[in-house]
Design a protein around this motif. Structure first.
Motif, PDB file in Angstrom:
ATOM      1  N   VAL A 152       0.759  -1.234  -0.235  1.00 32.79           N
ATOM      2  CA  VAL A 152      -0.027  -0.101   0.120  1.00 32.79           C
ATOM      3  C   VAL A 152       0.775   1.154   0.015  1.00 32.79           C
ATOM      4  O   VAL A 152       1.982   1.170   0.233  1.00 32.79           O
ATOM      5  N   THR A 178      -0.271   5.389   3.820  1.00 33.91           N
ATOM      6  CA  THR A 178      -1.459   4.940   4.290  1.00 33.91           C
ATOM      7  C   THR A 178      -1.277   4.734   5.693  1.00 33.91           C
ATOM      8  O   THR A 178      -0.006   4.299   6.001  1.00 33.91           O
ATOM      9  N   GLU A 179      -2.353   4.863   6.599  1.00 30.95           N
ATOM     10  CA  GLU A 179      -2.264   4.834   8.077  1.00 30.95           C
ATOM     11  C   GLU A 179      -2.368   3.391   8.247  1.00 30.95           C
ATOM     12  O   GLU A 179      -3.612   2.758   8.196  1.00 30.95           O
ATOM     13  N   MET A 220      -5.923   0.810   8.677  1.00 26.64           N
ATOM     14  CA  MET A 220      -6.165  -0.275   7.722  1.00 26.64           C
ATOM     15  C   MET A 220      -6.497  -1.554   8.749  1.00 26.64           C
ATOM     16  O   MET A 220      -7.194  -2.356   8.352  1.00 26.64           O
ATOM     17  N   CYS A 237     -12.221  -4.886   1.833  1.00 30.15           N
ATOM     18  CA  CYS A 237     -11.679  -3.901   2.663  1.00 30.15           C
ATOM     19  C   CYS A 237     -10.251  -2.961   2.575  1.00 30.15           C
ATOM     20  O   CYS A 237     -10.181  -2.070   2.418  1.00 30.15           O
ATOM     21  N   VAL A 238      -9.124  -4.139   2.226  1.00 30.08           N
ATOM     22  CA  VAL A 238      -7.826  -3.413   1.971  1.00 30.08           C
ATOM     23  C   VAL A 238      -7.844  -2.910   0.369  1.00 30.08           C
ATOM     24  O   VAL A 238      -6.929  -1.947   0.332  1.00 30.08           O
ATOM     25  N   ARG A 239      -8.615  -2.880  -0.340  1.00 31.96           N
ATOM     26  CA  ARG A 239      -8.588  -2.169  -1.778  1.00 31.96           C
ATOM     27  C   ARG A 239      -8.989  -0.834  -1.495  1.00 31.96           C
ATOM     28  O   ARG A 239      -8.445  -0.119  -2.373  1.00 31.96           O
ATOM     29  N   GLN A 240      -9.586  -0.463  -0.383  1.00 30.52           N
ATOM     30  CA  GLN A 240      -9.821   0.832  -0.107  1.00 30.52           C
ATOM     31  C   GLN A 240      -8.754   1.678   0.284  1.00 30.52           C
ATOM     32  O   GLN A 240      -8.614   2.861   0.083  1.00 30.52           O
ATOM     33  N   PHE A 241      -7.757   1.110   0.864  1.00 33.53           N
ATOM     34  CA  PHE A 241      -6.363   1.790   1.087  1.00 33.53           C
ATOM     35  C   PHE A 241      -5.500   1.544   0.123  1.00 33.53           C
ATOM     36  O   PHE A 241      -4.274   1.814   0.403  1.00 33.53           O
ATOM     37  N   PHE A 252      -4.486  -1.255  -1.586  1.00 30.99           N
ATOM     38  CA  PHE A 252      -3.641  -2.524  -1.605  1.00 30.99           C
ATOM     39  C   PHE A 252      -3.660  -3.210  -2.976  1.00 30.99           C
ATOM     40  O   PHE A 252      -4.565  -3.308  -3.912  1.00 30.99           O
TER      41      PHE A 252
END
Length: 661
Positions: free
Chosen positions: A163, A167-168, A172, A212-216, A218
């Motif tokens: 990521v 990114t925090e 995440m 979920c992770v795609r929003q960050f 990933f």
């Protein structure tokens, strides 16, 4: 005349004598073969002949040359012997060259061996680069303790990915744990651009985790054809690199052991170039089933030599004068001190065949102008000695030889003008005497005058030189007009301008000599103006056209004024050299006397004067050339001639000379 007189030749021969004739013409090196494409457009020619050529063989030889060139580059890369400062062709007699090429098969074997070693080296470097790239990609994952090929178990799936660094990670992690608490979320490493993550989740929850992770931001990472943990793989790579390094060292040692064959391989390269040129020149021949034809140009002085070769090969031939209006190739022939200044002519453009070679006329002025602009005796001595050493130490050819010899003469000119103006590293002798010995009044007096103290004197002298330079150019144009049967054009377009310009000078300054000179100048000016008005538009139609043409011609007086003013650069650059040199000396003397002051003066003087010499020598070269190209050539010279390019041995590494040479 320094443009060599040319003759045309036309040759017909039997096909079975063609190869031998081509070889002999190449050895002779005085005939330029013309392209025959234009003749093939003529239906009469096209019905009986076709273009000769052997493109397949030329292509094969090109491939061979490329291989030999690669081998030479490789050998030179590993050659530990000290090479010359200036790379030039080495002289070798025809007999010596032939003796070397008797071992052609052995030299070709060397080429094949080195070429194989080169390819091995390329392959090893390719493997090395691939491994190093893989190691770089693995570096952020070294703490990851799961084999990279393991992407799932019976009930879980393992995600590796990155990521952005902004990114925090904790936010995440919290988002993933909120989606499902049946995950293992690990931060493996971070750098300036990215965070490297591993997520283990149940297969039933994997889509939730991915959403979920795609929003960050990933992105998945996979390692193809790698097995084991990143640390294990890296360790294996390091061993492979060590093995590759050993193999490379062995290959490089083999290449180094063959560097002694460089000179022989260079001979093979040049022999192959000669072979290629012999095949390629056939494109300039026309042929039938039993005969061939070509035409071209040669120096008239070479007629007997060419005739002998043609008769030995049973050819029918004709030698003819160059038809009027035909542009033959141009070969310049100047000797002695004039020869190096051909470089200035060549840098502009060769004269047309029926023009005058300007080299012998520009040479003395270029010699004078360059020296006046640089005008420091010490700089001139350095230039002259340096160029003399280079010309004696190295076997120079072509443009390089001309330029070095030209700068030798320019150095002599600079030394002369420097002595006349009193410039010896500027005023360094005066500054050095005070700094080193405490002597205040030591001065090397100029043999003529110091331009820094009397710039107007140099400016007037520059204008006088410029006037002579321009008048010479106009005189050459008048000569060419008379030669071409246009004496009235010479009288009206040049003679009347002589009368006007000389008259204006006498009218302006002749009174200082005597009243009669000013009076004569006034009447000469009137005659010149009236004559130009009456004849300047003689080519125009109608009275109005002739009047406006005369007025337009008279307006050219402004261009003559601009041309004369251009010679003020002789003053400007001469002053620049001297003033900068004095500034350098002043900076070097700021620490005063003593050891400290002496050391500072030496250091500043060495580097400062080297810089001043370099920058002002370049400026003198450019501006002395400009005075020739714009002011002088503008009066008579068109240029645009095509260089004479004889069919000869255009070798790259060796110059094959006859024993008697």
């Amino acid at each position: 005349m320094s443009i060599v007189k040319m003759k045309k030749l036309s040759v017909i021969g039997l096909s079975n004598n063609k190869e031998e004739l081509i070889k002999h013409l190449m050895d002779l090196g005085v005939v330029e073969l013309s392209a025959q494409d234009q003749k093939l457009l003529d239906e009469e020619w096209a019905n009986i002949v076709v273009k000769d050529g052997n493109e397949d063989e030329v292509s094969r030889i090109d491939s061979e040359l490329q291989k030999i060139s690669t081998v030479l580059d490789t050998l030179n890369q590993y050659d530990k012997s000290k090479g010359p400062l200036i790379k030039t062709r080495r002289a070798i007699t025809k007999r010596e060259f032939k003796k070397v090429m008797e071992d052609r098969e052995s030299i070709q074997d060397t080429v094949e061996k080195v070429y194989k070693l080169y390819n091995s080296l390329v392959n090893l470097k390719g493997q090395e680069n691939k491994i190093e790239t893989n190691m770089v990609s693995l570096k952020p994952w070294l703490s990851y303790d799961i084999p990279v090929e393991l992407r799932e178990t019976e009930s879980t799936e393992i995600l590796m990915g990155v990521v952005p660094s902004v990114t925090e990670i904790e936010a995440m992690r919290a988002a993933v744990e909120e989606a499902t608490d049946r995950t293992v979320f690990r931060l493996i490493g971070s750098d300036a651009d990215q965070h490297y993550l591993s997520i283990i989740a149940l297969k039933d929850d994997i889509e939730l985790v991915l959403d979920c992770v795609r929003q960050f931001g990933f992105n998945k990472v996979t390692f193809s054809n790698m097995y084991g943990t990143p640390a294990e793989i890296t360790g294996s790579y390091e061993k492979e690199l060590a093995e590759i390094a050993k193999e490379k060292e062995a290959v490089e040692a083999n290449i180094t052991s063959m560097t002694g064959e460089i000179k022989k391989v260079e001979c093979l390269y040049d022999d192959t170039v000669i072979e290629k040129d012999r095949n390629q020149i056939r494109n300039r021949l026309l042929k039938t089933e039993a005969s061939f034809y070509f035409d071209g140009y040669m120096p008239a002085a070479a007629e007997k030599s060419v005739q002998r070769v043609l008769e030995e090969n049973e050819c029918y031939y004709e030698f003819n004068e160059i038809p009027e209006g035909e542009e033959a190739p141009v070969l310049l022939h100047n000797t002695g001190a004039i020869y190096p200044f051909e470089a200035i002519t060549n840098l502009y453009a060769l004269p047309e065949y029926n023009e005058i070679d300007p080299t012998k006329w520009l040479a003395p002025f270029y010699f004078i102008f360059f020296g006046m602009m640089l005008s420091d005796a010490a700089y001139g001595i350095i230039m002259a000695v340096g160029c003399f050493i280079i010309s004696k130490k190295f076997r120079l050819e072509g443009m390089m030889k001309k330029l070095i010899n030209m700068f030798f003469w320019c150095g002599i000119s600079t030394a002369i003008w420097g002595a006349l103006f009193g410039g010896w590293f500027g005023d360094l002798p005066t500054v050095a005497a005070k700094t080193f010995f405490g002597i205040d009044n030591f001065v090397i007096k100029p043999l003529w005058f110091n331009p820094v103290n009397d710039p107007m004197k140099l400016l007037i002298f520059s204008f006088i030189l410029g006037g002579i330079h321009l008048f010479l150019g106009m005189g050459i144009q008048a000569y060419m007009l008379i030669r071409d049967g246009k004496p009235l054009d010479a009288l009206f377009d040049i003679g009347l301008w002589y009368v006007l310009l000389v008259g204006l000078v006498l009218f302006g300054v002749g009174g200082n000599i005597g009243p009669a000179f000013a009076t004569a100048g006034k009447y000469m000016s009137i005659i010149g103006v009236v004559g130009i008005l009456l004849t300047g538009g003689r080519q125009k139609k109608g009275i109005f056209g002739k009047i406006t043409g005369g007025l337009g011609s008279l307006y050219d007086i402004t261009s003559y004024l601009a041309d004369i003013l251009s010679y003020s650069r002789l003053l400007a650059l001469g002053l620049a050299t001297g003033v900068i040199a004095q500034v350098i000396n002043t900076m070097g003397s700021l620490a005063g006397g003593g050891i400290k002051g002496s050391i500072l003066l030496i250091v500043v003087a060495v580097f400062g004067h080297l810089f001043n010499l370099a920058i002002n020598a370049l400026g003198s070269f450019v501006h002395a050339s400009r005075l020739q190209y714009v002011e002088f050539f503008g009066k008579f010279y068109k240029g645009g001639g095509t260089a004479f390019e004889p069919f000869d041995k255009k070798t790259k590494y060796v110059d094959i000379v006859k024993e008697e040479d």
